[in-house]
Each structure stands twice: as C-alpha cells, then as structure tokens.
Design a protein around this motif. Structure first.
Motif, PDB file in Angstrom:
ATOM      1  N   LYS A  70       1.704   7.465   5.494  1.00  0.00           N
ATOM      2  CA  LYS A  70       1.346   6.807   6.754  1.00  0.00           C
ATOM      3  C   LYS A  70       1.546   5.302   6.696  1.00  0.00           C
ATOM      4  CE  LYS A  70      -3.552   6.443   5.418  1.00  0.00           C
ATOM      5  NZ  LYS A  70      -4.907   6.854   5.726  1.00  0.00           N
ATOM      6  N   ASN A  71       1.807   4.733   5.487  1.00  0.00           N
ATOM      7  CA  ASN A  71       1.944   3.290   5.341  1.00  0.00           C
ATOM      8  C   ASN A  71       3.408   2.867   5.325  1.00  0.00           C
ATOM      9  OD1 ASN A  71      -0.934   2.753   4.918  1.00  0.00           O
ATOM     10  ND2 ASN A  71      -0.634   3.992   3.103  1.00  0.00           N
ATOM     11  N   ALA A  72       4.327   3.788   5.565  1.00  0.00           N
ATOM     12  CA  ALA A  72       5.741   3.455   5.469  1.00  0.00           C
ATOM     13  C   ALA A  72       6.131   2.346   6.440  1.00  0.00           C
ATOM     14  CB  ALA A  72       6.597   4.696   5.731  1.00  0.00           C
ATOM     15  N   VAL A  73       5.593   2.413   7.676  1.00  0.00           N
ATOM     16  CA  VAL A  73       5.924   1.388   8.666  1.00  0.00           C
ATOM     17  C   VAL A  73       5.404   0.035   8.235  1.00  0.00           C
ATOM     18  CG1 VAL A  73       5.579   0.637  11.037  1.00  0.00           C
ATOM     19  CG2 VAL A  73       5.979   3.050  10.544  1.00  0.00           C
ATOM     20  N   LEU A  74       4.173   0.010   7.738  1.00  0.00           N
ATOM     21  CA  LEU A  74       3.586  -1.248   7.284  1.00  0.00           C
ATOM     22  C   LEU A  74       4.407  -1.842   6.170  1.00  0.00           C
ATOM     23  CD1 LEU A  74       1.334  -3.354   7.119  1.00  0.00           C
ATOM     24  CD2 LEU A  74       0.098  -1.808   5.607  1.00  0.00           C
ATOM     25  N   SER A  75       4.839  -1.028   5.215  1.00  0.00           N
ATOM     26  CA  SER A  75       5.606  -1.514   4.081  1.00  0.00           C
ATOM     27  C   SER A  75       6.950  -2.084   4.492  1.00  0.00           C
ATOM     28  CB  SER A  75       5.818  -0.392   3.057  1.00  0.00           C
ATOM     29  OG  SER A  75       4.598   0.081   2.578  1.00  0.00           O
TER      30      SER A  75
ATOM     31  N   GLN B  62       0.869  -1.172   0.000  1.00  0.00           N
ATOM     32  CA  GLN B  62       0.000   0.000   0.000  1.00  0.00           C
ATOM     33  C   GLN B  62       0.908   1.226   0.000  1.00  0.00           C
ATOM     34  OE1 GLN B  62      -3.563  -0.015   2.344  1.00  0.00           O
ATOM     35  NE2 GLN B  62      -3.601   2.208   2.566  1.00  0.00           N
ATOM     36  N   PHE B  63       0.712   2.096  -0.987  1.00  0.00           N
ATOM     37  CA  PHE B  63       1.591   3.257  -1.110  1.00  0.00           C
ATOM     38  C   PHE B  63       0.886   4.376  -1.866  1.00  0.00           C
ATOM     39  CE2 PHE B  63       2.809   0.040  -4.349  1.00  0.00           C
ATOM     40  CZ  PHE B  63       2.357   0.686  -5.496  1.00  0.00           C
ATOM     41  N   GLN B  64       1.374   5.587  -1.630  1.00  0.00           N
ATOM     42  CA  GLN B  64       0.957   6.743  -2.419  1.00  0.00           C
ATOM     43  C   GLN B  64       1.887   6.858  -3.614  1.00  0.00           C
ATOM     44  OE1 GLN B  64       1.023   9.973   0.380  1.00  0.00           O
ATOM     45  NE2 GLN B  64      -0.717   9.188   1.543  1.00  0.00           N
ATOM     46  N   ASP B  65       1.369   7.387  -4.723  1.00  0.00           N
ATOM     47  CA  ASP B  65       2.145   7.396  -5.958  1.00  0.00           C
ATOM     48  C   ASP B  65       2.165   8.779  -6.586  1.00  0.00           C
ATOM     49  OD1 ASP B  65       3.767   6.265  -7.850  1.00  0.00           O
ATOM     50  OD2 ASP B  65       2.327   4.733  -8.482  1.00  0.00           O
ATOM     51  N   ASP B  66       3.123   8.990  -7.483  1.00  0.00           N
ATOM     52  CA  ASP B  66       3.237  10.259  -8.175  1.00  0.00           C
ATOM     53  C   ASP B  66       2.345  10.275  -9.418  1.00  0.00           C
ATOM     54  OD1 ASP B  66       4.586   8.772 -10.132  1.00  0.00           O
ATOM     55  OD2 ASP B  66       6.541   9.247  -9.279  1.00  0.00           O
ATOM     56  N   VAL B  67       2.376  11.376 -10.141  1.00  0.00           N
ATOM     57  CA  VAL B  67       1.519  11.543 -11.313  1.00  0.00           C
ATOM     58  C   VAL B  67       1.833  10.511 -12.388  1.00  0.00           C
ATOM     59  CG1 VAL B  67       0.871  13.114 -13.171  1.00  0.00           C
ATOM     60  CG2 VAL B  67       1.239  14.011 -10.870  1.00  0.00           C
ATOM     61  N   GLN B  68       3.100  10.144 -12.515  1.00  0.00           N
ATOM     62  CA  GLN B  68       3.499   9.164 -13.525  1.00  0.00           C
ATOM     63  C   GLN B  68       3.206   7.727 -13.109  1.00  0.00           C
ATOM     64  OE1 GLN B  68       5.677  11.681 -12.492  1.00  0.00           O
ATOM     65  NE2 GLN B  68       5.118  12.941 -14.275  1.00  0.00           N
ATOM     66  N   ARG B  69       2.724   7.539 -11.884  1.00  0.00           N
ATOM     67  CA  ARG B  69       2.439   6.206 -11.343  1.00  0.00           C
ATOM     68  C   ARG B  69       3.706   5.340 -11.346  1.00  0.00           C
ATOM     69  NH1 ARG B  69      -0.922   9.211 -10.279  1.00  0.00           N
ATOM     70  NH2 ARG B  69      -3.116   9.170 -10.831  1.00  0.00           N
ATOM     71  N   THR B  70       4.802   5.952 -10.923  1.00  0.00           N
ATOM     72  CA  THR B  70       6.096   5.267 -10.956  1.00  0.00           C
ATOM     73  C   THR B  70       6.117   4.020 -10.090  1.00  0.00           C
ATOM     74  OG1 THR B  70       7.169   7.411 -11.294  1.00  0.00           O
ATOM     75  CG2 THR B  70       8.567   5.591 -10.580  1.00  0.00           C
ATOM     76  N   ARG B  71       5.583   4.130  -8.877  1.00  0.00           N
ATOM     77  CA  ARG B  71       5.602   2.972  -7.963  1.00  0.00           C
ATOM     78  C   ARG B  71       4.713   1.841  -8.476  1.00  0.00           C
ATOM     79  NH1 ARG B  71       5.491   5.535  -1.806  1.00  0.00           N
ATOM     80  NH2 ARG B  71       7.681   6.175  -1.777  1.00  0.00           N
ATOM     81  N   LEU B  72       3.550   2.192  -9.005  1.00  0.00           N
ATOM     82  CA  LEU B  72       2.657   1.170  -9.547  1.00  0.00           C
ATOM     83  C   LEU B  72       3.310   0.475 -10.731  1.00  0.00           C
ATOM     84  CD1 LEU B  72      -0.085  -0.258  -9.669  1.00  0.00           C
ATOM     85  CD2 LEU B  72      -0.905   1.638 -11.107  1.00  0.00           C
TER      86      LEU B  72
END
Length: 216
Positions: free
Chosen positions: A209-214, A70-80
C-alpha cells in the motif's frame, strides 16, 4: 548536544586539508554523519502470509539530506539490508524495546559494528500530531519560509489511512534527537527530503500500500 549522528561538518574534520600536496576535496569525499530511526511491525497479507514492514528516516547531518522510506520486506530482509548498505548509520535512535534483535543485528552489521544506539523512553515519544506540528513550523510559520516539500505533504496525508504510520514514527524519533542538538530547523527547513524507492519494487506485486508514497 552533538552526537555521532548529528555531527555537522567542519574543515577540522578533514586532516587532508593540512597537507598541501593532497588534491582538492570533492563533495563525494565529505565524511558522512548519518542519524537513523527505524520502526517495524508484522503485517498479515491477504493470503495469510506474515511479513515485516519497516518505516525509516535517515538524516545526513553534513549534507543535510533526509531520506524517507516505508516498505514491506521478505524473510531475508533484502530491502532493509539494501537501504542500510546505501545509508550506513552512525547513530540509531530507537524507542526502548521496539526493535527486534534481528533488526538491531542487521543495523550493526551494516555499520561495521560502530553504530551508537540512543534509546527513547515511551514517555518521550512524539505523537503523530506533534510530528506534523513540528514539520509545519519549519515551512509555514511565516511567508518568508519555503513551502513544505511535496513528499512531506504526502507523508502527512498518509496518516489518514495508516500508509505512512511507521515512517512518521521514525520521523518523530529523528526530530526528537535533532531538537536535542538544536539542529531540527536547520535540517528540515532546507527541504532536501527524498524518498527511497526499493530497487526491486517494480518486480513486486501491487499489494504494498506504500508503493505510491515511495514513488513520489
């Protein structure tokens, strides 16, 4: 009911075994059969910026590996895009009309346009309580079963503050499909559950807020 993302491995799947001159098969050469679920929502940050947040659950039904993110992503959807490049899906399980067209197109791109989409109607969606109940049944129904993996425990705890909400929704989609194929217990009871940590996470500000979970 077997599908593109729930096909388990059989020696008949590898025609090289019919060739006496072919080298012995290694683990890395075993084919993949990856089932993927994605949930997304828009999140407004403290500075007013609007970003997309994703919850993903990927299951390799041949290697029995379960990957959660679970993560937040940038406009380019780099993480996805990086996640999908690492775990290219064969089947996408999604709630009807729940994914943006952009996300669906990215999934198709990284599966070479071969991914099969399985749609769940709203009436079939598993609630978070149902997901938690199913997970506990794989590990805690009797003393002979292994303890629930720490990562899954953290995911359940994250429901209290919403930090694992999207992830659990994706887990529910995957469980729905695996149960149809009678593979849910087989896949989850082995406890091969892993967290996906975005490669750029350490360079990002600590607003996620999901950094710890990841990182578990």
């Amino acid at each position: 009911l077997m599908s593109a993302g729930t096909r388990t491995y059989c020696h008949l799947d590898d025609t090289r075994l019919l060739d006496s001159n072919s080298p012995a098969q290694s683990l890395s050469s075993v084919p993949n059969s990856i089932l993927l679920a994605i949930h997304e929502k828009e999140v407004v940050l403290e500075d007013g910026e609007v970003v997309k947040e994703f919850g993903l659950c990927s299951v390799d039904s041949i290697l029995h590996n379960i990957v959660l993110a679970q993560f937040q992503d940038d406009v380019q959807r780099t993480r996805l895009r990086t996640f999908l490049a690492t775990y290219p899906p064969h089947e996408l399980v999604m709630v009807k009309d729940s994914l943006s067209l952009e996300t669906q197109e990215i999934v198709q791109m990284f599966s070479n346009n071969t991914v099969i989409a399985e749609t769940i109607h709203a009436s079939e969606v598993l609630s978070s309580k149902e997901v938690v109940k199913m997970l506990k049944s794989y590990f805690e129904s009797d003393a002979s079963q292994p303890a629930m993996p720490l990562l899954l425990q953290k995911v359940i705890e994250g429901l209290e503050d919403g930090s694992s909400e999207l992830l659990v929704s994706s887990l529910g989609n995957v469980l729905w499909q695996l149960k149809r194929s009678l593979l849910d217990y087989e896949m989850f009871s082995m406890g091969k559950v892993y967290a996906y940590v975005p490669s750029d996470e350490n360079t990002q500000p600590s607003t996620d807020k999901n950094a710890v979970l990841s990182a578990v």
